[in-house]
Design a protein around this motif. Structure first.
Motif, mmCIF file in Angstrom:
data_model
loop_
_atom_site.group_PDB
_atom_site.id
_atom_site.type_symbol
_atom_site.label_atom_id
_atom_site.label_comp_id
_atom_site.label_asym_id
_atom_site.label_seq_id
_atom_site.Cartn_x
_atom_site.Cartn_y
_atom_site.Cartn_z
ATOM 1 N N PHE A 1 0.837 -1.203 0.000
ATOM 2 C CA PHE A 1 0.000 0.000 0.000
ATOM 3 C C PHE A 1 0.874 1.256 0.000
ATOM 4 C CE2 PHE A 1 -2.284 3.340 2.371
ATOM 5 C CZ PHE A 1 -3.430 3.447 1.593
ATOM 6 N N GLN A 2 1.868 1.285 0.877
ATOM 7 C CA GLN A 2 2.761 2.439 0.939
ATOM 8 C C GLN A 2 3.506 2.630 -0.386
ATOM 9 O OE1 GLN A 2 5.214 1.342 4.274
ATOM 10 N NE2 GLN A 2 3.950 2.438 5.749
ATOM 11 N N THR A 3 3.986 1.547 -0.943
ATOM 12 C CA THR A 3 4.728 1.628 -2.206
ATOM 13 C C THR A 3 3.855 2.185 -3.317
ATOM 14 O OG1 THR A 3 6.125 -0.247 -1.577
ATOM 15 C CG2 THR A 3 6.008 0.288 -3.920
ATOM 16 N N LEU A 4 2.639 1.688 -3.406
ATOM 17 C CA LEU A 4 1.725 2.175 -4.439
ATOM 18 C C LEU A 4 1.474 3.669 -4.284
ATOM 19 C CD1 LEU A 4 -0.313 1.899 -6.747
ATOM 20 C CD2 LEU A 4 -2.017 1.197 -5.041
ATOM 21 N N MET A 5 1.188 4.109 -3.077
ATOM 22 C CA MET A 5 0.873 5.515 -2.869
ATOM 23 C C MET A 5 2.062 6.419 -3.207
ATOM 24 S SD MET A 5 -2.201 5.518 -2.275
ATOM 25 C CE MET A 5 -3.386 4.220 -2.014
ATOM 26 N N ARG A 6 3.252 6.013 -2.835
ATOM 27 C CA ARG A 6 4.435 6.831 -3.119
ATOM 28 C C ARG A 6 4.714 6.895 -4.620
ATOM 29 N NH1 ARG A 6 7.320 4.028 2.043
ATOM 30 N NH2 ARG A 6 6.812 5.643 3.589
ATOM 31 N N ALA B 1 4.347 10.141 -7.327
ATOM 32 C CA ALA B 1 5.473 10.546 -8.186
ATOM 33 C C ALA B 1 5.218 10.235 -9.662
ATOM 34 C CB ALA B 1 6.740 9.839 -7.721
ATOM 35 N N LYS B 2 4.104 9.568 -9.952
ATOM 36 C CA LYS B 2 3.741 9.186 -11.330
ATOM 37 C C LYS B 2 4.850 8.374 -12.011
ATOM 38 C CE LYS B 2 0.418 12.859 -12.319
ATOM 39 N NZ LYS B 2 -0.020 13.920 -13.252
ATOM 40 N N ARG B 3 5.344 7.390 -11.276
ATOM 41 C CA ARG B 3 6.398 6.513 -11.806
ATOM 42 C C ARG B 3 5.729 5.329 -12.508
ATOM 43 N NH1 ARG B 3 9.255 6.115 -6.161
ATOM 44 N NH2 ARG B 3 9.945 4.079 -6.987
ATOM 45 N N THR B 4 5.339 5.563 -13.751
ATOM 46 C CA THR B 4 4.525 4.598 -14.480
ATOM 47 C C THR B 4 5.194 3.241 -14.620
ATOM 48 O OG1 THR B 4 3.556 6.425 -15.722
ATOM 49 C CG2 THR B 4 3.229 4.207 -16.595
ATOM 50 N N ARG B 5 6.479 3.235 -14.931
ATOM 51 C CA ARG B 5 7.179 1.958 -15.113
ATOM 52 C C ARG B 5 7.187 1.163 -13.804
ATOM 53 N NH1 ARG B 5 12.920 2.087 -18.010
ATOM 54 N NH2 ARG B 5 11.500 2.872 -19.622
ATOM 55 N N ASP B 6 7.408 1.851 -12.696
ATOM 56 C CA ASP B 6 7.396 1.179 -11.397
ATOM 57 C C ASP B 6 5.998 0.702 -11.031
ATOM 58 O OD1 ASP B 6 10.108 1.535 -11.066
ATOM 59 O OD2 ASP B 6 9.884 3.424 -9.975
ATOM 60 N N LEU B 7 4.998 1.483 -11.425
ATOM 61 C CA LEU B 7 3.617 1.068 -11.165
ATOM 62 C C LEU B 7 3.278 -0.209 -11.927
ATOM 63 C CD1 LEU B 7 1.794 4.518 -11.236
ATOM 64 C CD2 LEU B 7 2.142 3.053 -9.239
ATOM 65 N N LYS B 8 3.802 -0.327 -13.124
ATOM 66 C CA LYS B 8 3.582 -1.546 -13.911
ATOM 67 C C LYS B 8 4.241 -2.744 -13.213
ATOM 68 C CE LYS B 8 3.816 -3.340 -18.636
ATOM 69 N NZ LYS B 8 4.473 -4.622 -18.336
ATOM 70 N N ALA B 9 5.445 -2.549 -12.706
ATOM 71 C CA ALA B 9 6.130 -3.625 -11.982
ATOM 72 C C ALA B 9 5.354 -3.991 -10.715
ATOM 73 C CB ALA B 9 7.547 -3.195 -11.634
ATOM 74 N N TRP B 10 4.783 -2.975 -10.047
ATOM 75 C CA TRP B 10 3.976 -3.222 -8.844
ATOM 76 C C TRP B 10 2.757 -4.070 -9.190
ATOM 77 C CZ3 TRP B 10 -1.096 -2.142 -7.608
ATOM 78 C CH2 TRP B 10 -1.453 -2.235 -6.249
ATOM 79 N N ALA C 1 -5.622 -10.149 -13.749
ATOM 80 C CA ALA C 1 -5.151 -9.418 -12.566
ATOM 81 C C ALA C 1 -4.160 -8.318 -12.933
ATOM 82 C CB ALA C 1 -4.522 -10.393 -11.573
ATOM 83 N N ARG C 2 -3.309 -8.554 -13.929
ATOM 84 C CA ARG C 2 -2.338 -7.525 -14.319
ATOM 85 C C ARG C 2 -3.061 -6.264 -14.787
ATOM 86 N NH1 ARG C 2 0.488 -12.149 -15.595
ATOM 87 N NH2 ARG C 2 2.689 -12.155 -14.921
ATOM 88 N N ILE C 3 -4.097 -6.450 -15.579
ATOM 89 C CA ILE C 3 -4.858 -5.307 -16.090
ATOM 90 C C ILE C 3 -5.589 -4.601 -14.956
ATOM 91 C CG2 ILE C 3 -6.776 -4.617 -17.592
ATOM 92 C CD1 ILE C 3 -5.967 -6.884 -19.482
ATOM 93 N N VAL C 4 -6.203 -5.383 -14.070
ATOM 94 C CA VAL C 4 -6.963 -4.808 -12.953
ATOM 95 C C VAL C 4 -6.063 -3.951 -12.062
ATOM 96 C CG1 VAL C 4 -8.262 -5.324 -10.837
ATOM 97 C CG2 VAL C 4 -8.711 -6.626 -12.925
ATOM 98 N N PHE C 5 -4.911 -4.482 -11.691
ATOM 99 C CA PHE C 5 -4.044 -3.754 -10.759
ATOM 100 C C PHE C 5 -3.290 -2.604 -11.446
ATOM 101 C CE2 PHE C 5 -4.655 -7.580 -8.166
ATOM 102 C CZ PHE C 5 -4.935 -6.980 -6.944
#
Length: 388
Positions: A272-277, A281-290, A369-373
């Motif tokens: 949860f913390q990682t997602l919010m941070r 910061a709009k780190r799209t590539r990291d969000l995809k990895a998350w 699940a990948r698309i949902v998250f």
């Protein structure tokens, strides 16, 4: 009697009174949130019904239970081990790799695992049951095979000459074919049979099933009862018990979780913390990895994370009001909330809650699940900025 039930005096008395007054319905549905003791109440009440002797059980509805003689030592021993032949459990199951593709699993396939689970205590979660079956990454359901098996069992005569009691844990997990057959059983119940349905999400049941049972809503465990249990059963000091009782919010399972080393809770907070941070910061590539990391979890675990997500949204929103009694967070969660809570306010709390609820629905319907998250993560980059 009812030794394993924490609190719930009113519900106990209601059940016993229905039996004493000869107005016991053939089907009772105990509803309420997780951890309040629905299963404990069902098992203890079933033991009470089955403890009458054969002669008295056949006329049980015509005489007060207080007049019934003590059960035989053999009956007591069977009930203590939950091995009474007239006590039947139905519960969600999984399909093991060894089972044929067209096989419909039944409770009998996991009877040994179930017996170990309930004998370890009447308070447990679906996650614990999945682990007991060896299917943490599967979704457990009650199949039509179970309804056929249960029908066969209940059509037989009572082995002890009294009641037959069928406890159905989480009937909302019945598939449609199973639900329709159970409905027929409820419409035309076998002789001397009492159904005890232990339900957490009654709205997911067929309306026709809900209309054929007597619903009893089991409230959260009272604070005094929770404090007494924490001090007597777990040996907590008065101060420690007070904090745990407040955070548990009437759920014995939540209290036990707080007292144990909860690796999953720590993982969910980290995610949860990682997602919010990253969303801020709009780190799209990291969000995809998350999102890909989330997709690797089993669907039951994904749903538990999303439910945790909803709780964190609520708790951080309430934290802004600075009223301690309204917040139910661990120390680590509260540490994060001190700086993060301002980003959960009236501008975005409802859209975020709607977004997460939609994700829970999609995961439950086996969406990718990948698309949902990833969709959840991308939308959070917008919604978290709306708090400003």
């Amino acid at each position: 009697m009812f030794e394993q039930v924490i609190g719930q005096q009113n519900t106990k008395q209601r059940l016993l009174q229905m039996a004493d007054e000869g107005r016991l319905p053939h089907a009772i549905m105990l509803c309420g949130p997780q951890g309040v003791g629905k299963m404990a109440l069902a098992i203890e009440f079933a033991k009470f019904l089955l403890s009458s002797s054969s002669r008295q059980a056949t006329s049980f509805l015509q005489q007060p239970s207080s007049l019934a003689q003590a059960p035989s030592s053999n009956t007591q021993a069977m009930l203590a081990k939950l091995e009474h032949p007239d006590l039947h459990f139905s519960y969600p199951t999984i399909k093991l790799p060894s089972m044929k593709s067209d096989y419909k699993p039944t409770s009998d396939d996991f009877a040994h695992e179930w017996h170990e689970m309930v004998m370890g205590g009447y308070y447990f979660t679906m996650n614990e049951w999945l682990e007991q079956m060896g299917g943490e990454n599967q979704q457990a359901i009650i199949t039509v095979g179970e309804s056929d098996s249960l029908t066969h069992k209940l059509m037989m005569k009572s082995s002890q000459g009294g009641y037959k009691v069928s406890i159905v844990w989480l009937p909302e997990r019945m598939n449609l074919e199973c639900a329709n057959k159970i409905l027929k059983l409820l419409e035309e119940p076998p002789s001397q049979t009492v159904f005890l349905l232990v339900c957490q999400e009654p709205e997911k049941l067929l309306e026709t099933i809900r209309s054929r049972v007597q619903r009893i809503d089991v409230p959260r465990i009272g604070t005094d009862d929770m404090l007494a249990a924490l001090t007597s059963k777990r040996g907590l000091s008065a101060e420690a018990a007070q904090r745990v009782a407040h955070m548990a919010n009437g759920s014995w399972l939540a209290a036990l979780k707080l007292l144990s080393a909860d690796d999953e809770g720590e993982l969910f907070l980290d995610m949860f913390q990682t997602l919010m941070r990253m969303a801020w910061a709009k780190r799209t590539r990291d969000l995809k990895a998350w999102s890909e990391r989330m997709a690797q979890m089993g669907r039951e675990k994904q749903k538990r994370f999303l439910e945790y997500f909803l709780r964190m949204v609520r708790e951080n929103f309430m934290y802004n009001f600075r009223v301690a009694e309204l917040c139910y967070m661990t120390e680590r969660e509260e540490d994060f909330a001190r700086n993060f809570a301002r980003f959960m306010n009236e501008r975005n709390v409802i859209p975020i809650s709607d977004l997460v609820n939609r994700a829970i629905r999609d995961i439950g319907q086996n969406a990718n699940a990948r698309i949902v998250f990833f969709d959840l993560a991308l939308q959070m980059t917008v919604l978290i900025k709306n708090a400003q």
